[in-house]
Design a protein around this motif. Structure first.
Motif, short mmCIF file in Angstrom:
data_model
loop_
_atom_site.label_atom_id
_atom_site.label_comp_id
_atom_site.label_asym_id
_atom_site.label_seq_id
_atom_site.Cartn_x
_atom_site.Cartn_y
_atom_site.Cartn_z
N ASN A 59 3.46 -3.18 -12.10
CA ASN A 59 4.24 -4.35 -11.72
C ASN A 59 4.59 -4.26 -10.25
O ASN A 59 5.03 -3.22 -9.77
CB ASN A 59 5.53 -4.44 -12.55
CG ASN A 59 6.30 -5.70 -12.25
OD1 ASN A 59 7.05 -5.77 -11.30
ND2 ASN A 59 6.09 -6.71 -13.06
N VAL A 60 4.38 -5.36 -9.54
CA VAL A 60 4.72 -5.46 -8.13
C VAL A 60 5.89 -6.44 -8.01
O VAL A 60 5.80 -7.56 -8.50
CB VAL A 60 3.52 -5.94 -7.29
CG1 VAL A 60 3.89 -6.01 -5.82
CG2 VAL A 60 2.31 -5.03 -7.51
N LEU A 89 0.83 -1.21 0.00
CA LEU A 89 0.00 0.00 0.00
C LEU A 89 0.86 1.26 0.00
O LEU A 89 0.59 2.20 -0.75
CB LEU A 89 -0.93 0.01 1.22
CG LEU A 89 -1.96 -1.10 1.29
CD1 LEU A 89 -2.72 -1.04 2.61
CD2 LEU A 89 -2.91 -1.02 0.11
N THR A 90 1.89 1.25 0.82
CA THR A 90 2.79 2.40 0.87
C THR A 90 3.51 2.60 -0.46
O THR A 90 3.61 3.73 -0.96
CB THR A 90 3.81 2.22 2.01
OG1 THR A 90 3.10 2.03 3.24
CG2 THR A 90 4.72 3.43 2.13
N ALA A 91 3.97 1.51 -1.06
CA ALA A 91 4.70 1.60 -2.32
C ALA A 91 3.81 2.09 -3.46
O ALA A 91 4.22 2.94 -4.25
CB ALA A 91 5.31 0.25 -2.67
N VAL A 92 2.59 1.58 -3.56
CA VAL A 92 1.70 2.03 -4.64
C VAL A 92 1.31 3.49 -4.44
O VAL A 92 1.23 4.25 -5.40
CB VAL A 92 0.48 1.11 -4.82
CG1 VAL A 92 -0.54 1.28 -3.72
CG2 VAL A 92 -0.18 1.36 -6.19
N GLY A 113 1.33 -7.19 -13.29
CA GLY A 113 2.28 -8.28 -13.30
C GLY A 113 3.03 -8.31 -11.99
O GLY A 113 2.96 -7.38 -11.20
N ALA A 114 3.71 -9.40 -11.75
CA ALA A 114 4.50 -9.53 -10.54
C ALA A 114 5.81 -10.20 -10.89
O ALA A 114 5.88 -11.00 -11.82
CB ALA A 114 3.74 -10.36 -9.51
N MET A 136 -0.37 -12.88 -3.80
CA MET A 136 -1.50 -12.32 -4.55
C MET A 136 -2.22 -11.25 -3.72
O MET A 136 -2.78 -10.31 -4.27
CB MET A 136 -2.48 -13.42 -4.95
CG MET A 136 -1.99 -14.29 -6.09
SD MET A 136 -1.61 -13.35 -7.59
CE MET A 136 -3.20 -12.67 -8.00
N TYR A 137 -2.17 -11.38 -2.42
CA TYR A 137 -2.81 -10.38 -1.55
C TYR A 137 -2.17 -9.00 -1.74
O TYR A 137 -2.89 -8.01 -1.89
CB TYR A 137 -2.72 -10.83 -0.08
CG TYR A 137 -3.35 -9.84 0.86
CD1 TYR A 137 -4.74 -9.74 0.96
CD2 TYR A 137 -2.56 -9.00 1.65
CE1 TYR A 137 -5.31 -8.83 1.83
CE2 TYR A 137 -3.14 -8.09 2.51
CZ TYR A 137 -4.52 -8.00 2.60
OH TYR A 137 -5.09 -7.09 3.44
N GLU A 138 -0.86 -8.94 -1.73
CA GLU A 138 -0.17 -7.65 -1.92
C GLU A 138 -0.46 -7.08 -3.31
O GLU A 138 -0.65 -5.88 -3.47
CB GLU A 138 1.35 -7.80 -1.73
CG GLU A 138 1.80 -7.86 -0.31
CD GLU A 138 1.61 -9.21 0.34
OE1 GLU A 138 1.49 -10.23 -0.38
OE2 GLU A 138 1.55 -9.26 1.58
#
Length: 108
Positions: free
Chosen positions: A55-56, A28-31, A89-90, A65-67
């Protein structure tokens, strides 16, 4: 590569931003950091996003998948266009340790 072409095709300008965070609620902080950077690049960024690539990235132990879902929901809520195409994407990068990185690419 096709995802990048989808976002970039026929766009006059591209916006790219990355956010990074550690610890609880890191995705959440990163996005939110990436979104803040997009807004600094263009104050109308949230209203121009039609095709968005997100992309995470994190190490295998701290990305799930939760993040990814959390970050996607924040991005979707931020965009004015509720019909925007968000391609996500991840990727795993164990060198990040407990850091999560969210990168967002969108075209104007």
């Amino acid at each position: 590569m096709c995802d990048v072409q989808t976002v970039c095709k026929d766009k006059k300008k591209l916006l790219l931003a990355t956010g990074e965070a550690k610890g609880e609620n890191a995705s959440l902080t990163a996005v939110n950091e990436a979104i803040d950077k997009l807004t600094k690049q263009n104050k109308n960024a949230k209203s121009i996003g039609k095709d968005v690539l997100m992309n995470v990235t994190g190490c295998e132990d701290n990305i799930s998948m939760y993040e990814i879902q959390e970050a996607s929901e924040v991005l979707c809520d931020w965009l004015d266009n509720k019909k925007a195409t968000i391609i996500w994407g991840a990727s795993v990068d164990d060198s990040l340790g407990d850091m999560i990185r969210v990168s967002i690419l969108m075209g104007e």
